[in-house]
Design a protein around this motif. Sequence first.
Motif, PDB file in Angstrom:
ATOM      1  N   ASN A 160       1.048   3.989  -2.917  1.00  0.00           N
ATOM      2  CA  ASN A 160       0.639   5.365  -2.635  1.00  0.00           C
ATOM      3  C   ASN A 160       1.746   6.361  -2.949  1.00  0.00           C
ATOM      4  O   ASN A 160       1.509   7.452  -3.441  1.00  0.00           O
ATOM      5  N   LYS A 161       2.981   5.991  -2.620  1.00  0.00           N
ATOM      6  CA  LYS A 161       4.102   6.919  -2.808  1.00  0.00           C
ATOM      7  C   LYS A 161       4.532   7.025  -4.263  1.00  0.00           C
ATOM      8  O   LYS A 161       4.733   8.106  -4.791  1.00  0.00           O
TER       9      LYS A 161
ATOM     10  N   ASN B  73      -7.092   3.809  -6.781  1.00  0.00           N
ATOM     11  CA  ASN B  73      -6.936   4.417  -5.472  1.00  0.00           C
ATOM     12  C   ASN B  73      -7.940   3.842  -4.473  1.00  0.00           C
ATOM     13  O   ASN B  73      -7.597   3.506  -3.337  1.00  0.00           O
TER      14      ASN B  73
ATOM     15  N   LYS C 292       0.837  -1.197   0.000  1.00  0.00           N
ATOM     16  CA  LYS C 292       0.000   0.000   0.000  1.00  0.00           C
ATOM     17  C   LYS C 292       0.876   1.253   0.000  1.00  0.00           C
ATOM     18  O   LYS C 292       0.701   2.164  -0.805  1.00  0.00           O
ATOM     19  N   ASN C 293       1.836   1.228   0.952  1.00  0.00           N
ATOM     20  CA  ASN C 293       2.739   2.374   1.047  1.00  0.00           C
ATOM     21  C   ASN C 293       3.457   2.614  -0.272  1.00  0.00           C
ATOM     22  O   ASN C 293       3.545   3.742  -0.760  1.00  0.00           O
TER      23      ASN C 293
ATOM     24  N   VAL D 221      -6.785   0.251  -3.569  1.00  0.00           N
ATOM     25  CA  VAL D 221      -5.606   0.191  -2.717  1.00  0.00           C
ATOM     26  C   VAL D 221      -5.922   0.665  -1.302  1.00  0.00           C
ATOM     27  O   VAL D 221      -5.498   0.053  -0.321  1.00  0.00           O
ATOM     28  N   ASN D 222      -6.708   1.747  -1.182  1.00  0.00           N
ATOM     29  CA  ASN D 222      -6.929   2.319   0.141  1.00  0.00           C
ATOM     30  C   ASN D 222      -8.254   1.914   0.782  1.00  0.00           C
ATOM     31  O   ASN D 222      -8.690   2.513   1.749  1.00  0.00           O
TER      32      ASN D 222
END
Length: 410
Positions: free
Chosen positions: A186-187, A196, A182-183, A199-200
């Motif tokens: 996202n980055k 999005n 996830k990190n 993933v979140n």
Amino acid sequence: MIAFLFTLAASFGVSTTGFAQGASLPVDDAGIVSAGESLYKNNCVVCHSVGSDVVVGPGMKGVNERRTQPWLLSWIKNSQALIASGDKDAVAIYNQFNKQAMPSFAFSDEEIVSILTYIKSAESAAAEAPAAGATAAAAPGENVGTDAIGAVGGYLDIILVVLIVVLIVLVVTLLLITSVLKNYLNKNKQLDEYDNEIVNQRFDFSKIYKSKAVRTLVVLIFVVVLIDLTLDKAMGIGIQQGYAPTQPIAFSHKLHAGEHQIDCNYCHTTVYESKSASIPSANICMNCHSQIKAESPEIQKIYKAIERNKPIEWVRIHNLPDLAYFNHSQHTQVGGVECQTCHGPIQEMEVVSQYAPLTMAWCIDCHRETPLNTEGNAYYDNLVKLHESTTKSAFTVSSNGGAECSKCHY
Ligand code: HEC
Ligand code: HEC
Ligand code: HEC
Ligand code: HEC
Ligand code: HEC
Ligand code: HEC
């Protein structure tokens, strides 16, 4: 014709001499082996293992090699007669086992040969499959069932713990992996709205619940727990078995009844005459301990009890509920049952423990299996005749009514 009779007689003669010299046993005849097995289990297993463990008498392993067949036949039919005749081996083994008389068995030669055949076949089975041998050697007594259940129960516990640990490790790793991913996403990635969202997204329990793998796992664990609990319950039936409380004085049966060979009824004075076996009073101890080891702190406790005029407070080990009637003299004096058959090898116990389960099934099983000693008792003659006219099985305690409720319940 005469020639035919002659050959017949000759072959018969040959076969009987072969038999008398302990010819090889028909271990391949399944019928004989199983007939022998049931005779053995009904009559011998309380005192003998087929392995080399001593129960009450010696283990039966190798007995066919140790003794000749004629010797075994006369021993099993009437060991006391063989001992009285002065047979060297008979006297030796009798003395070796503290002169405990083995009961006599009114079996035919064929029946005894079938028992010996079973013993022989159990030996070779043990040699071929060590695991099976272990269970066969453990055959005596009631403990087998509970031991086996205990072992399975133990395995289940281990499996359960391993399963839970694996599950936790799995969940933790999965969570770690998702958070790392996830990190990273996202980055480093330009995500469109749809990605999005995925993933979140929040942790979705309903998905886990619907997953087939998770469902199977949960059901599996549930079943294992259930089996484990049921087995624990099943073992709980004989919960008093093995009960060995600490006694107020460190009295040892191993020392007194074993090493010093003091007779059981020297202390348990009423065991051959009445219902109860009786626990010895301090006075009986004093017959010897006024002289022996008088300064030992354990013996001082006996003196104190006598000074205070209070009985020694032995903790009771065997205890049937009040609803059941049990009589010692009926079993020891009349039935000729050895103490060890019910109480185990007391003469080897430092601390007495309850050997038999003392359940109703235990009492009745023995009554069904134990032939009643009716010899020389005219009272039984007609009963035995009647029994033999209806069935071929032995005249047991229960044939005489020993399984009727009223015999054991007031
Ligand atoms: C109540 C206990 C008891 C029962 C039941 C019993 N035995 Fe024994 N047996 C003994 C004892 C004790 C000895 C040792 C000798 C002695 O003290 O008389 C013995 C010895 C023997 C021996 C001699 C062993 C050797 O190494 O020489 C044989 C064989 C034997 N028993 C076979 C049997 C068979 C077969 C049965 C069943 C039909 C049977 N026994 C039932 C207690 C028992
Ligand atoms: C020197 C005396 C003495 C002799 C000999 C003796 N006992 Fe005991 N026995 C006791 C005493 C004392 C107790 C109570 C303390 C204990 O449990 O150890 C007892 C307890 C017992 C119990 C348990 C009783 C209960 O509370 O349920 C059994 C069973 C028993 N004896 C059997 C035997 C047998 C079988 C023999 C012979 C092989 C024997 N005893 C020989 C003194 C003796
Ligand atoms: C027939 C004789 C006899 C009787 C009865 C007897 N004992 Fe003993 N006792 C002995 C002998 C022998 C020893 C072993 C002494 C030795 O080791 O030197 C012994 C040892 C002991 C010991 C171990 C002492 C120590 O410190 O080493 C205790 C405890 C004991 N007896 C308790 C009892 C009790 C309790 C009773 C009554 C229920 C009893 N005895 C009845 C003969 C007897
Ligand atoms: C057929 C099985 C059987 C035999 C054989 C047997 N007992 Fe027992 N014994 C029991 C049972 C069952 C109890 C529990 C009795 C009760 O709670 O009422 C018991 C209890 C005892 C007790 C505790 C006190 C009492 O009377 O309740 C002693 C001591 C005892 N036995 C000694 C012996 C001795 C010594 C022998 C051999 C001479 C012997 N027993 C033979 C089954 C047996
Ligand atoms: C090791 C075998 C054995 C066990 C265990 C055993 N018994 Fe027995 N029982 C016998 C024998 C053998 C007799 C027959 C005695 C005789 O009359 O010759 C008998 C007889 C009896 C009788 C008299 C039956 C009648 O027809 O008069 C009663 C009652 C009895 N037992 C109760 C019990 C109770 C209660 C238990 C369990 C706590 C028990 N027995 C455990 C072997 C056993
Ligand atoms: C050989 C002796 C014997 C015979 C025969 C016998 N019982 Fe029992 N029974 C016992 C003993 C010993 C107990 C106590 C042991 C226990 O709690 O497991 C008992 C316990 C019971 C209990 C109480 C069970 C419990 O869980 O507390 C009942 C009910 C019972 N018996 C009914 C019967 C009935 C019905 C019969 C006839 C079909 C019968 N019994 C025949 C020896 C016997």
